[in-house]
Design a protein around this motif. Sequence first.
Motif, PDB file in Angstrom:
ATOM      1  N   LEU A  66       9.106 -82.107  -7.914  1.00 31.48           N
ATOM      2  CA  LEU A  66       9.129 -83.435  -7.309  1.00 31.48           C
ATOM      3  C   LEU A  66      10.260 -84.271  -7.901  1.00 31.48           C
ATOM      4  CD1 LEU A  66       5.306 -84.330  -7.437  1.00 31.48           C
ATOM      5  CD2 LEU A  66       6.573 -83.317  -5.519  1.00 31.48           C
ATOM      6  N   GLU A  67      10.722 -85.235  -7.105  1.00 31.06           N
ATOM      7  CA  GLU A  67      11.744 -86.179  -7.550  1.00 31.06           C
ATOM      8  C   GLU A  67      11.257 -87.592  -7.263  1.00 31.06           C
ATOM      9  OE1 GLU A  67      16.506 -87.181  -6.730  1.00 31.06           O
ATOM     10  OE2 GLU A  67      15.377 -85.864  -5.407  1.00 31.06           O
ATOM     11  N   LEU A  68      11.443 -88.502  -8.224  1.00 30.61           N
ATOM     12  CA  LEU A  68      10.978 -89.879  -8.086  1.00 30.61           C
ATOM     13  C   LEU A  68      12.162 -90.821  -7.928  1.00 30.61           C
ATOM     14  CD1 LEU A  68       8.608 -91.836  -8.045  1.00 30.61           C
ATOM     15  CD2 LEU A  68       8.682 -91.901 -10.551  1.00 30.61           C
ATOM     16  N   ALA A  69      12.288 -91.433  -6.753  1.00 30.36           N
ATOM     17  CA  ALA A  69      13.397 -92.341  -6.461  1.00 30.36           C
ATOM     18  C   ALA A  69      13.322 -93.601  -7.318  1.00 30.36           C
ATOM     19  CB  ALA A  69      13.384 -92.722  -4.986  1.00 30.36           C
ATOM     20  N   LYS A  70      14.476 -94.162  -7.618  1.00 27.24           N
ATOM     21  CA  LYS A  70      14.625 -95.402  -8.407  1.00 27.24           C
ATOM     22  C   LYS A  70      14.128 -95.258  -9.837  1.00 27.24           C
ATOM     23  CE  LYS A  70      14.020 -98.376  -4.321  1.00 27.24           C
ATOM     24  NZ  LYS A  70      13.240 -99.502  -3.744  1.00 27.24           N
ATOM     25  N   ALA A  71      13.880 -94.024 -10.260  1.00 28.19           N
ATOM     26  CA  ALA A  71      13.355 -93.778 -11.604  1.00 28.19           C
ATOM     27  C   ALA A  71      14.455 -93.315 -12.544  1.00 28.19           C
ATOM     28  CB  ALA A  71      12.252 -92.720 -11.547  1.00 28.19           C
ATOM     29  N   GLN A  72      14.251 -93.608 -13.834  1.00 31.24           N
ATOM     30  CA  GLN A  72      15.076 -93.059 -14.903  1.00 31.24           C
ATOM     31  C   GLN A  72      14.148 -92.393 -15.919  1.00 31.24           C
ATOM     32  OE1 GLN A  72      18.355 -92.685 -14.992  1.00 31.24           O
ATOM     33  NE2 GLN A  72      18.540 -93.660 -12.978  1.00 31.24           N
ATOM     34  N   HIS A  73      14.729 -91.943 -17.032  1.00 30.11           N
ATOM     35  CA  HIS A  73      13.997 -91.065 -17.937  1.00 30.11           C
ATOM     36  C   HIS A  73      12.674 -91.666 -18.419  1.00 30.11           C
ATOM     37  CE1 HIS A  73      13.618 -87.503 -20.330  1.00 30.11           C
ATOM     38  NE2 HIS A  73      13.677 -88.153 -21.481  1.00 30.11           N
ATOM     39  N   TYR A  74      12.682 -92.934 -18.801  1.00 28.69           N
ATOM     40  CA  TYR A  74      11.470 -93.524 -19.380  1.00 28.69           C
ATOM     41  C   TYR A  74      10.558 -94.172 -18.346  1.00 28.69           C
ATOM     42  CZ  TYR A  74      12.485 -92.244 -24.122  1.00 28.69           C
ATOM     43  OH  TYR A  74      12.678 -91.512 -25.260  1.00 28.69           O
TER      44      TYR A  74
ATOM     45  N   PRO B 125       6.533 -93.031  -0.521  1.00 33.32           N
ATOM     46  CA  PRO B 125       7.850 -92.605  -0.026  1.00 33.32           C
ATOM     47  C   PRO B 125       8.861 -92.394  -1.136  1.00 33.32           C
ATOM     48  CG  PRO B 125       7.435 -94.935   0.473  1.00 33.32           C
ATOM     49  CD  PRO B 125       6.146 -94.360  -0.019  1.00 33.32           C
ATOM     50  N   GLU B 126       8.566 -92.931  -2.328  1.00 33.75           N
ATOM     51  CA  GLU B 126       9.474 -92.749  -3.464  1.00 33.75           C
ATOM     52  C   GLU B 126       9.447 -91.323  -4.008  1.00 33.75           C
ATOM     53  OE1 GLU B 126       7.992 -96.981  -3.339  1.00 33.75           O
ATOM     54  OE2 GLU B 126       7.036 -94.996  -3.343  1.00 33.75           O
TER      55      GLU B 126
ATOM     56  N   GLY C 204      14.735 -97.542 -15.090  1.00 38.89           N
ATOM     57  CA  GLY C 204      15.024 -97.531 -13.669  1.00 38.89           C
ATOM     58  C   GLY C 204      14.667 -98.843 -12.991  1.00 38.89           C
ATOM     59  N   THR C 205      14.736 -98.852 -11.664  1.00 40.30           N
ATOM     60  CA  THR C 205      14.492-100.066 -10.884  1.00 40.30           C
ATOM     61  C   THR C 205      13.194-100.026 -10.088  1.00 40.30           C
ATOM     62  OG1 THR C 205      15.812 -99.176  -9.052  1.00 40.30           O
ATOM     63  CG2 THR C 205      16.966-100.538 -10.674  1.00 40.30           C
ATOM     64  N   LEU C 206      12.453 -98.942 -10.172  1.00 38.79           N
ATOM     65  CA  LEU C 206      11.162 -98.857  -9.496  1.00 38.79           C
ATOM     66  C   LEU C 206      10.192 -99.846 -10.141  1.00 38.79           C
ATOM     67  CD1 LEU C 206       9.381 -97.372  -7.393  1.00 38.79           C
ATOM     68  CD2 LEU C 206       8.869 -95.680  -9.170  1.00 38.79           C
ATOM     69  N   ASP C 207       9.454-100.579  -9.329  1.00 41.97           N
ATOM     70  CA  ASP C 207       8.475-101.539  -9.844  1.00 41.97           C
ATOM     71  C   ASP C 207       7.567-100.881 -10.884  1.00 41.97           C
ATOM     72  OD1 ASP C 207       6.850-104.206  -9.394  1.00 41.97           O
ATOM     73  OD2 ASP C 207       5.399-102.570  -9.285  1.00 41.97           O
ATOM     74  N   GLY C 208       7.370-101.561 -12.013  1.00 38.43           N
ATOM     75  CA  GLY C 208       6.628-100.968 -13.116  1.00 38.43           C
ATOM     76  C   GLY C 208       5.194-100.609 -12.785  1.00 38.43           C
ATOM     77  N   LEU C 209       4.518-101.447 -12.010  1.00 37.58           N
ATOM     78  CA  LEU C 209       3.133-101.150 -11.629  1.00 37.58           C
ATOM     79  C   LEU C 209       3.063 -99.943 -10.706  1.00 37.58           C
ATOM     80  CD1 LEU C 209       1.648-104.725 -11.019  1.00 37.58           C
ATOM     81  CD2 LEU C 209       1.643-103.369 -13.113  1.00 37.58           C
TER      82      LEU C 209
ATOM     83  N   GLY D 280      10.853 -84.929 -11.797  1.00 37.68           N
ATOM     84  CA  GLY D 280      12.069 -85.501 -12.353  1.00 37.68           C
ATOM     85  C   GLY D 280      12.390 -86.887 -11.820  1.00 37.68           C
ATOM     86  N   HIS D 281      13.229 -87.603 -12.571  1.00 36.36           N
ATOM     87  CA  HIS D 281      13.710 -88.896 -12.093  1.00 36.36           C
ATOM     88  C   HIS D 281      14.763 -88.685 -11.001  1.00 36.36           C
ATOM     89  CE1 HIS D 281      16.941 -88.191 -15.187  1.00 36.36           C
ATOM     90  NE2 HIS D 281      17.682 -88.788 -14.275  1.00 36.36           N
ATOM     91  N   GLU D 282      15.224 -89.749 -10.414  1.00 36.13           N
ATOM     92  CA  GLU D 282      16.184 -89.649  -9.315  1.00 36.13           C
ATOM     93  C   GLU D 282      17.408 -88.831  -9.735  1.00 36.13           C
ATOM     94  OE1 GLU D 282      17.009 -92.761  -6.040  1.00 36.13           O
ATOM     95  OE2 GLU D 282      18.406 -93.238  -7.667  1.00 36.13           O
ATOM     96  N   ASN D 283      17.716 -87.813  -8.955  1.00 42.17           N
ATOM     97  CA  ASN D 283      18.859 -86.919  -9.167  1.00 42.17           C
ATOM     98  C   ASN D 283      18.671 -85.921 -10.313  1.00 42.17           C
ATOM     99  OD1 ASN D 283      20.360 -88.034  -7.031  1.00 42.17           O
ATOM    100  ND2 ASN D 283      21.094 -89.689  -8.361  1.00 42.17           N
TER     101      ASN D 283
END
Length: 372
Positions: A291-299, A365-366, A326-331, A265-268
């Motif tokens: 799992l949860e991915l920090a700084k991520a959103q749905h897409y 760490p994300e 989200g704000t996680l670097d795209g690469l 899932g994305h953050e939260n």
Amino acid sequence: MVRLLRLLSIVAMSASAVMIPNPPGQYDVFYNTAKMIEKSRVDPFDPKHRPRAVMTSIFAPTICEVDLKKIDYLPPATAAYYSDLYGAYGLPNGSIQSISFQACPEPPKEQYLHFPVVLFSPALGTTRLFYNALAQAVASAGYVVVSIDHPYDTEFLEFPDGSVITAANISDAQVPLDVKTRARDVSFVLDQLSTKAGMAALLPGAGAVGLKTRDVAMYGHSVGGAATAEAMHLDRRIVAGVNLDGSMFGPVVQHGLRGPFLLFGHENKTQTTDPTWKEFWSNVRGWKLELELAKAQHYTFSDLPFLLKLLGLPIQKMPAIQTMVGTLDGLKAFEIVHRTIVAFLGFGLRQTSPASLQEVILEYPEVSAIAR
């Protein structure tokens, strides 16, 4: 004047041709698309009650003996549609039309058809084509990836003859039916992959050898993730699954699975915030991981953040799009998602141990392991 120059700079940058880097795995990838019609099944969303027809793409690992071929990321009509759609969110005109990727133009020889089959289903309303780079990356690791577009669900579905089906505005009450319909689409496509006609459509010139469809895996995004679980529940050929950020629907929520199954899932977005995940989790009787991915959103779990990074577009200046990706670097987002999927597939299809997946998770760490 300064603002105008900045805008012109962004537009000029977007108009430049962008080639998606070749996938990171050890194999080249063959790419093709095909329409598949299930004549015995009526499409429940078609107002004219015609047979169900899906569009598929195949990404098949190979060692290419000729030059790679440049392919438009989206076909022309689809690219024009999404250019207008995302233009409303601030994406400069022509950005999507500028993107292409490379693939092997020759279908794989028979010795490459032994690779495991992996199916993919996209988010509600979203074309399978916005996951091309991700599918190609997974395929380059040694998996035959087949992605599926579901008619009247996808916003804009373009068939090879130029005909188009747009979304049927599926209501919340119809989502369980959509998930069940997608699961049946998956079984139909699996059936086709073991037939001469199905192979001829997706892998022309590859001969009459069918793909290995007895033990396959599946991953999906959003409603596609829910469809992954439901397809596993209905079709025993699917032995491992990944749900990327999708709430759960259908009987599988109560019945559960024997796994292995991954929730990412994305953050939260966790069992704490999504009760369908919590109920499903309690009924999964096999190996499972959340799992949860920090700084991520749905897409974040699509190609979009990766493409925006390649285009050099400042998403922080496009808040509507940033809310989506989200704000996680795209690469980095692209790397995390495809490496996690590949590591899970190795374990889920009994090629590697769970340790390989754990090693990938620990590199970032994300990524947080919420439950196991």
